[in-house]
Motif scaffolding. Structure first.
Motif, PDB file in Angstrom:
ATOM      1  N   ASP A  10      53.218 -30.654  71.810  1.00  0.00           N
ATOM      2  CA  ASP A  10      53.326 -30.769  73.084  1.00  0.00           C
ATOM      3  C   ASP A  10      53.068 -32.291  73.339  1.00  0.00           C
ATOM      4  OD1 ASP A  10      53.493 -30.741  76.030  1.00  0.00           O
ATOM      5  OD2 ASP A  10      53.120 -28.758  75.839  1.00  0.00           O
ATOM      6  N   SER A  15      49.154 -30.192  79.412  1.00  0.00           N
ATOM      7  CA  SER A  15      49.667 -28.937  78.770  1.00  0.00           C
ATOM      8  C   SER A  15      48.729 -28.672  77.287  1.00  0.00           C
ATOM      9  CB  SER A  15      51.330 -28.897  78.369  1.00  0.00           C
ATOM     10  OG  SER A  15      51.805 -28.747  79.535  1.00  0.00           O
ATOM     11  N   GLN A  16      48.664 -29.704  77.018  1.00  0.00           N
ATOM     12  CA  GLN A  16      47.896 -29.792  75.522  1.00  0.00           C
ATOM     13  C   GLN A  16      46.285 -29.150  75.940  1.00  0.00           C
ATOM     14  OE1 GLN A  16      47.341 -33.576  74.004  1.00  0.00           O
ATOM     15  NE2 GLN A  16      49.731 -33.507  72.964  1.00  0.00           N
ATOM     16  N   ASP A  56      56.315 -27.024  72.495  1.00  0.00           N
ATOM     17  CA  ASP A  56      56.850 -27.270  73.751  1.00  0.00           C
ATOM     18  C   ASP A  56      58.407 -27.802  73.374  1.00  0.00           C
ATOM     19  OD1 ASP A  56      57.643 -28.116  76.433  1.00  0.00           O
ATOM     20  OD2 ASP A  56      56.948 -29.992  76.008  1.00  0.00           O
ATOM     21  N   MET A  59      60.724 -32.337  74.464  1.00  0.00           N
ATOM     22  CA  MET A  59      60.005 -33.392  73.784  1.00  0.00           C
ATOM     23  C   MET A  59      60.815 -34.503  73.234  1.00  0.00           C
ATOM     24  SD  MET A  59      57.168 -31.542  71.574  1.00  0.00           S
ATOM     25  CE  MET A  59      58.152 -30.890  70.304  1.00  0.00           C
ATOM     26  N   THR A  80      56.507 -23.108  74.670  1.00  0.00           N
ATOM     27  CA  THR A  80      56.097 -23.347  75.837  1.00  0.00           C
ATOM     28  C   THR A  80      56.875 -24.271  76.545  1.00  0.00           C
ATOM     29  OG1 THR A  80      54.570 -25.102  74.897  1.00  0.00           O
ATOM     30  CG2 THR A  80      53.794 -22.909  74.873  1.00  0.00           C
ATOM     31  N   THR A  81      57.463 -24.004  77.803  1.00  0.00           N
ATOM     32  CA  THR A  81      58.345 -25.002  78.395  1.00  0.00           C
ATOM     33  C   THR A  81      58.189 -24.763  79.652  1.00  0.00           C
ATOM     34  OG1 THR A  81      60.430 -25.998  78.622  1.00  0.00           O
ATOM     35  CG2 THR A  81      60.152 -23.529  78.239  1.00  0.00           C
TER      36      THR A  81
END
Length: 225
Positions: A10, A15-16, A56, A59, A80-81
């Motif tokens: 990601d 988010s990380q 993600d 990116m 994950t988005t």
């Protein structure tokens, strides 16, 4: 309980951080690396045995979807988005789950439990990607495996699957007490042998050659059987 090695891919620090905290809260998850983009992740996959990706989609350099499609032997993936329009395409590549940001820990736990169930079931099964699907094949149902260059053909019961993989990579995932390589292009399930005739093995209707390089090892296993 089997530990699940995972990486986060990601490009957003916030988010990380959320994913790191969530992963650390699940005792069977082992975080191996946090990657900022797919190119960094590819290097990790070449060096480590990774079971699960938190990936993600949107990116830089290459999208998460395109990166995942490019992998020869992909681990399980949870996308994950922040963009719901990617959901259908995510599931078309057999994603274990799809998390829409921002997501709760409870929703995260549902996703990783799905991955755990798949990997736990895989204890006596071979997980293969073929025909844009994930297949779980019982080791005991596999008759033999034939290398076709960059692909392998896995014969099981009266069927077969063709998957993108080198034979050497697949051999590492097979139980050594059941399978043996008898030729540069063939691995057999030893318990499925019907007849041994000269330098050939018969398994059902299939005649499999025994290569000179592998004959001694095969004979030793036969004598100890």
């Amino acid at each position: 309980m089997k530990k699940i090695n995972c990486i986060i891919i990601d490009d957003e620090p916030s988010s990380q951080n959320v994913l790191e905290q969530f992963v650390e809260s699940v005792d069977y998850l082992v975080l191996k690396k946090v990657c900022n983009h797919a190119i960094e992740a590819k290097k990790v996959l070449e060096e480590e045995k990774i079971d699960l990706l938190f990936l993600d989609i949107n990116m830089p350099l290459i999208s998460g979807l395109e990166f995942y499609k490019s992998l020869k032997e992909p681990p399980l993936v949870i996308f994950t988005t922040a963009y719901s329009e990617y959901a259908v395409e995510g599931f078309e590549v057999n994603a274990t789950d799809y998390l829409l940001k921002p997501f709760s820990f409870d929703r995260f736990l549902v996703a990783v439990n799905k991955a755990k169930d798949i990997l736990t079931q895989n204890g006596d099964k071979l997980l293969l990607k073929a025909d844009k699907k994930l297949h779980l094949i019982n080791f005991d149902d596999i008759l033999f495996i034939n290398s076709l260059g960059d692909y392998v053909k896995v014969y099981h019961n009266s069927n077969f699957l063709i998957t993108y993989s080198k034979l050497s990579s697949l051999i590492e995932r097979l139980p050594k007490n059941k399978f043996i390589q008898v030729h540069k292009s063939y691995v057999i399930n030893f318990q499925k042998i019907d007849v041994i005739e000269g330098n050939h093995i018969l398994i059902q209707e299939n005649k499999i050659p025994i290569g000179q390089k592998y004959k001694s090892n095969f004979t030793n296993k036969l004598n100890s059987y």
